[in-house]
Design a protein around this motif. Structure first.
Motif, PDB file in Angstrom:
ATOM      1  N   THR A  97      -1.942  36.174  16.562  1.00 37.39           N
ATOM      2  CA  THR A  97      -2.958  35.095  16.533  1.00 37.39           C
ATOM      3  C   THR A  97      -2.770  34.481  17.602  1.00 37.39           C
ATOM      4  OG1 THR A  97      -3.242  35.955  14.086  1.00 37.39           O
ATOM      5  CG2 THR A  97      -3.987  33.303  15.564  1.00 37.39           C
ATOM      6  N   GLN A  99      -3.001  32.007  20.891  1.00 33.43           N
ATOM      7  CA  GLN A  99      -2.754  29.402  20.704  1.00 33.43           C
ATOM      8  C   GLN A  99      -3.117  29.202  21.742  1.00 33.43           C
ATOM      9  OE1 GLN A  99      -4.544  28.896  17.423  1.00 33.43           O
ATOM     10  NE2 GLN A  99      -3.618  30.428  16.461  1.00 33.43           N
ATOM     11  N   ASP A 100      -3.762  28.324  21.626  1.00 35.11           N
ATOM     12  CA  ASP A 100      -3.990  27.554  22.951  1.00 35.11           C
ATOM     13  C   ASP A 100      -3.281  25.948  22.933  1.00 35.11           C
ATOM     14  OD1 ASP A 100      -3.684  26.750  26.355  1.00 35.11           O
ATOM     15  OD2 ASP A 100      -6.261  25.881  25.335  1.00 35.11           O
ATOM     16  N   ASN A 104       2.482  28.491  21.020  1.00 37.83           N
ATOM     17  CA  ASN A 104       2.538  28.701  19.518  1.00 37.83           C
ATOM     18  C   ASN A 104       1.474  29.707  18.690  1.00 37.83           C
ATOM     19  OD1 ASN A 104       2.677  25.458  19.214  1.00 37.83           O
ATOM     20  ND2 ASN A 104       0.472  25.343  20.018  1.00 37.83           N
ATOM     21  N   THR A 105       1.512  30.866  20.115  1.00 40.75           N
ATOM     22  CA  THR A 105       0.835  32.161  19.208  1.00 40.75           C
ATOM     23  C   THR A 105       1.524  32.877  17.978  1.00 40.75           C
ATOM     24  OG1 THR A 105      -0.161  32.485  21.538  1.00 40.75           O
ATOM     25  CG2 THR A 105       0.704  34.388  20.146  1.00 40.75           C
ATOM     26  N   LYS A 135       2.479  34.259   9.485  1.00 36.11           N
ATOM     27  CA  LYS A 135       2.441  33.664  11.735  1.00 36.11           C
ATOM     28  C   LYS A 135       3.750  33.733  11.342  1.00 36.11           C
ATOM     29  CE  LYS A 135      -1.641  31.207  10.434  1.00 36.11           C
ATOM     30  NZ  LYS A 135      -1.813  32.639  11.355  1.00 36.11           N
TER      31      LYS A 135
END
Length: 150
Positions: A97, A99-100, A104-105, A135
């Protein structure tokens, strides 16, 4: 054959590169054919691109590149469904997933994608190991340095 992709526009693929997901991927059960494309040169990231739907492309990576203690035990049913006879024909990927900002990916370690590279068969499995979640941060950021620690 040429396909449209989410990240690379139109690309030429070989029919032999198509990975068949008999049951699709959870939430995308109608998507049965995927191909793995490089994300970029010298990148540990790849794209699991649907052959049928240009807008469906998952960023994936080998979880072993980021999590040294990660392990996957395949059930007899999975081995049978994917026609796995030899460990050397097994590839395991985690769906990311993104992320920006990128740090935070996260990686889904609970639901790895398993591929028999000899037969071009794939399946996303669900692990029952409670230490894995959907996650896990792939980049471990160092804790901030306190004023006292300087």
């Amino acid at each position: 054959m040429k396909i449209q992709t989410k990240y690379h526009g139109e690309v030429e693929i070989n029919d032999k590169e198509i990975i068949h997901f008999e049951e699709g991927i959870p939430s995308f059960e109608d998507e049965k054919k995927f191909v793995i494309l490089p994300f970029g040169e010298d990148s540990p990231f790849l794209i699991l691109q649907s052959v049928q739907s240009p807008s469906l492309g998952f960023v994936i990576t080998s979880p072993f590149d980021f999590f040294n203690d990660y392990s996957v035990k395949l059930s007899d049913l999975t081995l049978e469904k994917l026609k796995i006879e030899n460990d050397e024909h097994v590839a395991v990927f985690s769906i990311l997933t993104v992320q920006d900002p990128f740090h935070n990916t996260t990686a889904n370690l609970r639901g790895p994608v398993v591929i028999n590279t000899k037969e071009q068969l794939g399946k996303q499995i669900i692990l029952n190991d409670e230490k894995y979640t959907t996650k896990h941060f792939i980049i471990q950021t160092p804790a901030p340095v306190s004023e006292e620690g300087k």
